[in-house]
Scaffold this motif. Structure first.
Motif, PDB file in Angstrom:
ATOM      1  N   ALA A 125       1.635  13.174 -16.441  1.00 29.02           N
ATOM      2  CA  ALA A 125       2.786  12.944 -15.838  1.00 29.02           C
ATOM      3  C   ALA A 125       2.739  13.672 -14.515  1.00 29.02           C
ATOM      4  CB  ALA A 125       3.949  13.742 -16.699  1.00 29.02           C
ATOM      5  N   TRP A 126       3.408  13.108 -13.432  1.00 29.58           N
ATOM      6  CA  TRP A 126       3.070  13.662 -12.054  1.00 29.58           C
ATOM      7  C   TRP A 126       4.555  13.652 -11.306  1.00 29.58           C
ATOM      8  CZ3 TRP A 126      -1.835  14.481 -10.066  1.00 29.58           C
ATOM      9  CH2 TRP A 126      -2.680  14.093 -11.080  1.00 29.58           C
ATOM     10  N   LEU A 127       4.792  14.750 -10.613  1.00 28.02           N
ATOM     11  CA  LEU A 127       6.077  14.918  -9.728  1.00 28.02           C
ATOM     12  C   LEU A 127       5.825  14.966  -8.495  1.00 28.02           C
ATOM     13  CD1 LEU A 127       9.081  15.887 -10.187  1.00 28.02           C
ATOM     14  CD2 LEU A 127       8.422  18.111  -9.578  1.00 28.02           C
ATOM     15  N   THR A 128       6.549  13.990  -7.875  1.00 28.58           N
ATOM     16  CA  THR A 128       6.438  13.552  -6.166  1.00 28.58           C
ATOM     17  C   THR A 128       6.593  14.899  -5.510  1.00 28.58           C
ATOM     18  OG1 THR A 128       8.484  12.664  -6.093  1.00 28.58           O
ATOM     19  CG2 THR A 128       6.807  11.211  -6.589  1.00 28.58           C
ATOM     20  N   THR A 129       6.066  15.337  -4.388  1.00 30.59           N
ATOM     21  CA  THR A 129       6.317  16.220  -3.609  1.00 30.59           C
ATOM     22  C   THR A 129       5.949  15.923  -2.246  1.00 30.59           C
ATOM     23  OG1 THR A 129       3.975  17.312  -3.677  1.00 30.59           O
ATOM     24  CG2 THR A 129       5.439  17.863  -5.651  1.00 30.59           C
ATOM     25  N   ASN A 130       6.212  16.886  -1.239  1.00 30.60           N
ATOM     26  CA  ASN A 130       5.867  16.807   0.179  1.00 30.60           C
ATOM     27  C   ASN A 130       4.445  17.506   0.418  1.00 30.60           C
ATOM     28  OD1 ASN A 130       8.000  15.494   0.898  1.00 30.60           O
ATOM     29  ND2 ASN A 130       9.275  17.432   1.142  1.00 30.60           N
ATOM     30  N   GLY A 131       3.589  17.875  -0.808  1.00 27.08           N
ATOM     31  CA  GLY A 131       2.326  18.445  -0.782  1.00 27.08           C
ATOM     32  C   GLY A 131       1.241  17.416  -0.159  1.00 27.08           C
ATOM     33  N   HIS A 132       0.030  18.078  -0.395  1.00 31.27           N
ATOM     34  CA  HIS A 132      -1.293  17.470   0.334  1.00 31.27           C
ATOM     35  C   HIS A 132      -1.340  15.951  -0.137  1.00 31.27           C
ATOM     36  CE1 HIS A 132      -4.385  17.938   2.877  1.00 31.27           C
ATOM     37  NE2 HIS A 132      -5.485  17.975   2.023  1.00 31.27           N
ATOM     38  N   THR A 133      -1.141  15.392  -1.310  1.00 32.21           N
ATOM     39  CA  THR A 133      -1.297  14.091  -1.639  1.00 32.21           C
ATOM     40  C   THR A 133      -0.020  13.559  -1.986  1.00 32.21           C
ATOM     41  OG1 THR A 133      -1.766  14.657  -3.873  1.00 32.21           O
ATOM     42  CG2 THR A 133      -3.736  14.160  -2.312  1.00 32.21           C
ATOM     43  N   GLY A 134       1.310  14.463  -1.752  1.00 36.17           N
ATOM     44  CA  GLY A 134       2.378  13.754  -2.317  1.00 36.17           C
ATOM     45  C   GLY A 134       2.814  13.905  -3.782  1.00 36.17           C
ATOM     46  N   MET A 135       1.792  14.450  -4.447  1.00 35.41           N
ATOM     47  CA  MET A 135       1.849  14.641  -6.030  1.00 35.41           C
ATOM     48  C   MET A 135       1.304  15.916  -6.711  1.00 35.41           C
ATOM     49  SD  MET A 135       2.778  11.234  -6.502  1.00 35.41           S
ATOM     50  CE  MET A 135       2.649  11.188  -8.298  1.00 35.41           C
ATOM     51  N   HIS A 136       2.180  16.313  -7.621  1.00 31.51           N
ATOM     52  CA  HIS A 136       1.943  17.640  -8.290  1.00 31.51           C
ATOM     53  C   HIS A 136       1.699  17.311  -9.686  1.00 31.51           C
ATOM     54  CE1 HIS A 136       2.211  21.520  -9.980  1.00 31.51           C
ATOM     55  NE2 HIS A 136       3.185  21.348 -10.581  1.00 31.51           N
ATOM     56  N   THR A 193       0.943  -1.337  -0.064  1.00 28.55           N
ATOM     57  CA  THR A 193       0.045   0.158   0.117  1.00 28.55           C
ATOM     58  C   THR A 193       0.960   1.253  -0.054  1.00 28.55           C
ATOM     59  OG1 THR A 193       0.074   0.000   2.420  1.00 28.55           O
ATOM     60  CG2 THR A 193      -1.831  -1.233   1.249  1.00 28.55           C
ATOM     61  N   PRO A 194       0.452   2.343  -0.672  1.00 24.79           N
ATOM     62  CA  PRO A 194       1.277   3.538  -0.767  1.00 24.79           C
ATOM     63  C   PRO A 194       1.683   4.282   0.646  1.00 24.79           C
ATOM     64  CG  PRO A 194      -0.793   3.709  -2.016  1.00 24.79           C
ATOM     65  CD  PRO A 194      -0.947   2.613  -1.242  1.00 24.79           C
ATOM     66  N   GLY A 195       2.905   4.773   0.563  1.00 23.69           N
ATOM     67  CA  GLY A 195       3.271   5.450   1.747  1.00 23.69           C
ATOM     68  C   GLY A 195       3.503   6.793   1.329  1.00 23.69           C
ATOM     69  N   MET A 196       4.305   7.689   1.911  1.00 30.58           N
ATOM     70  CA  MET A 196       4.588   9.006   1.474  1.00 30.58           C
ATOM     71  C   MET A 196       5.709   9.075   0.319  1.00 30.58           C
ATOM     72  SD  MET A 196       4.401  12.204   1.550  1.00 30.58           S
ATOM     73  CE  MET A 196       3.067  12.645   2.904  1.00 30.58           C
ATOM     74  N   PRO A 197       5.464   9.474  -0.904  1.00 31.05           N
ATOM     75  CA  PRO A 197       6.284   9.207  -1.938  1.00 31.05           C
ATOM     76  C   PRO A 197       7.691  10.188  -1.592  1.00 31.05           C
ATOM     77  CG  PRO A 197       4.256   9.972  -2.735  1.00 31.05           C
ATOM     78  CD  PRO A 197       4.416  10.003  -1.259  1.00 31.05           C
ATOM     79  N   PRO A 198       8.643   9.573  -2.125  1.00 29.95           N
ATOM     80  CA  PRO A 198      10.157  10.430  -2.246  1.00 29.95           C
ATOM     81  C   PRO A 198       9.886  11.671  -3.063  1.00 29.95           C
ATOM     82  CG  PRO A 198      10.466   8.486  -3.595  1.00 29.95           C
ATOM     83  CD  PRO A 198       9.012   8.488  -2.938  1.00 29.95           C
ATOM     84  N   THR A 199      10.569  12.607  -2.472  1.00 30.46           N
ATOM     85  CA  THR A 199      10.334  13.937  -3.260  1.00 30.46           C
ATOM     86  C   THR A 199      11.171  13.995  -4.465  1.00 30.46           C
ATOM     87  OG1 THR A 199       9.996  15.117  -1.167  1.00 30.46           O
ATOM     88  CG2 THR A 199      10.635  16.590  -3.023  1.00 30.46           C
ATOM     89  N   GLY A 200      10.604  14.750  -5.657  1.00 30.37           N
ATOM     90  CA  GLY A 200      11.331  15.115  -6.810  1.00 30.37           C
ATOM     91  C   GLY A 200      11.331  14.034  -7.835  1.00 30.37           C
ATOM     92  N   ARG A 201      10.491  12.948  -7.666  1.00 28.24           N
ATOM     93  CA  ARG A 201      10.677  11.907  -8.749  1.00 28.24           C
ATOM     94  C   ARG A 201       9.259  12.192  -9.947  1.00 28.24           C
ATOM     95  NH1 ARG A 201      13.334   7.293  -8.157  1.00 28.24           N
ATOM     96  NH2 ARG A 201      12.976   7.287 -10.458  1.00 28.24           N
ATOM     97  N   LEU A 202       9.923  11.986 -10.840  1.00 31.02           N
ATOM     98  CA  LEU A 202       8.902  12.242 -11.969  1.00 31.02           C
ATOM     99  C   LEU A 202       8.138  10.905 -12.315  1.00 31.02           C
ATOM    100  CD1 LEU A 202       7.301  13.782 -14.389  1.00 31.02           C
ATOM    101  CD2 LEU A 202       9.325  12.620 -15.740  1.00 31.02           C
ATOM    102  N   SER A 248      15.249  15.575 -19.640  1.00 26.47           N
ATOM    103  CA  SER A 248      16.335  14.436 -19.106  1.00 26.47           C
ATOM    104  C   SER A 248      16.168  13.729 -18.034  1.00 26.47           C
ATOM    105  CB  SER A 248      17.521  15.524 -18.911  1.00 26.47           C
ATOM    106  OG  SER A 248      17.562  16.352 -18.127  1.00 26.47           O
ATOM    107  N   THR A 249      14.860  13.686 -17.657  1.00 28.28           N
ATOM    108  CA  THR A 249      14.690  13.112 -16.371  1.00 28.28           C
ATOM    109  C   THR A 249      14.399  11.705 -16.415  1.00 28.28           C
ATOM    110  OG1 THR A 249      13.650  15.027 -15.496  1.00 28.28           O
ATOM    111  CG2 THR A 249      12.980  13.158 -14.612  1.00 28.28           C
ATOM    112  N   CYS A 250      14.954  10.665 -15.490  1.00 31.48           N
ATOM    113  CA  CYS A 250      14.690   9.452 -15.746  1.00 31.48           C
ATOM    114  C   CYS A 250      13.230   9.236 -14.638  1.00 31.48           C
ATOM    115  CB  CYS A 250      15.988   8.609 -15.000  1.00 31.48           C
ATOM    116  SG  CYS A 250      15.689   6.749 -14.758  1.00 31.48           S
TER     117      CYS A 250
END
Length: 255
Positions: free
Chosen positions: A137-148, A112-121, A181-183
């Protein structure tokens, strides 16, 4: 506060009951039957477990995905919301896939999901058929749901997506050079039909996490509810991503 979650974006799906965002029980629908037949009995089984407890919120995937599955889920959610006089939290299917993959990436053994690591595409993908895919496409953050949300849900030719899942997206101009250039982390049931090209640098989420689950939908739905994004049954709308083949054929006949 009890949160009934419904995931019917594929042929089958799942249902779950959460206390706010904490999972209490989950049932997976049998793929051999289809959600039209199996969804209501599964919900009834979960509600029996709750005895006299009241459901206060319904969280549901609204698309993109299977027309038949989404319509079955949305019709059921609307009926229950009308009867119970409660709100519905709509959840983007691709958001659920991305959040689920990112939240487990730091712990590959998690289910089950936990808090995503920040800055991953994270690039989720669904098979849209007709040699096309639904993707965003989504970027992991420290926001409300951890996704931007970086790129909206869109239909892309599968061959284009396979060559470069990142460049196939519609990014804001300010983000294009950095993102190119992001992986990325790739995830979603579309990978079973359209795996990425071997020469493209990426990471794959574990396959057991590719399919969105009601538990994940419930977690995101709870955050949406807290953010004031819940809607009434009358306001609930699907996000199919495009017209069905039958609708497109009818449209051509009327031109």
């Amino acid at each position: 506060m009890l949160n009934l979650a419904i995931e019917c974006s594929g042929h089958a799906g799942s249902v779950a009951v959460l206390r706010q965002q904490d999972l209490l029980a989950q049932r997976f629908l049998p793929p051999s039957m289809g959600s039209v037949q199996s969804l209501t009995p599964a919900i009834a089984e979960l509600l029996c477990l709750l005895s006299s407890q009241r459901v206060d919120l319904i969280s549901i995937t609204v698309g993109p995905g299977s027309f038949t599955g989404l319509r079955a889920g949305l019709a059921t959610a609307k009926m229950l919301a009308f009867a119970w006089k409660i709100s519905i939290a709509p959840v983007d299917t691709l958001h659920a896939i991305a959040y689920q993959a990112a939240g487990c990436w730091s712990n590959p053994t998690a289910t089950t999901p936990g808090m995503p690591p920040t800055g991953r595409l994270v690039v989720p993908v669904l098979n849209a058929f007709r040699k096309q895919v639904f993707t965003s496409a989504w970027l992991t953050t420290n926001g409300h749901t951890g996704m931007h949300h970086l790129s909206p849900a869109q239909v892309v030719d599968a061959s284009v997506w396979q060559k470069h899942p990142v460049l196939s997206q519609q990014f804001p101009e300010s983000e294009q050079a950095k993102i190119a250039s992001t992986c990325p982390i790739l995830s979603g049931p579309g990978l079973r039909t359209y795996p990425n090209a071997a020469d493209f640098a990426c990471e794959l989420a574990p396959e057991q996490l590719w399919d969105p689950t009601a538990a994940t939908v419930g977690q995101i739905g709870w955050h949406h509810f807290q953010a004031g994004l819940a809607v009434t049954a009358q306001q609930l709308l699907p996000r199919y991503g495009r017209a069905s083949a039958a609708e497109e054929a009818t449209s051509k006949q009327t031109l």
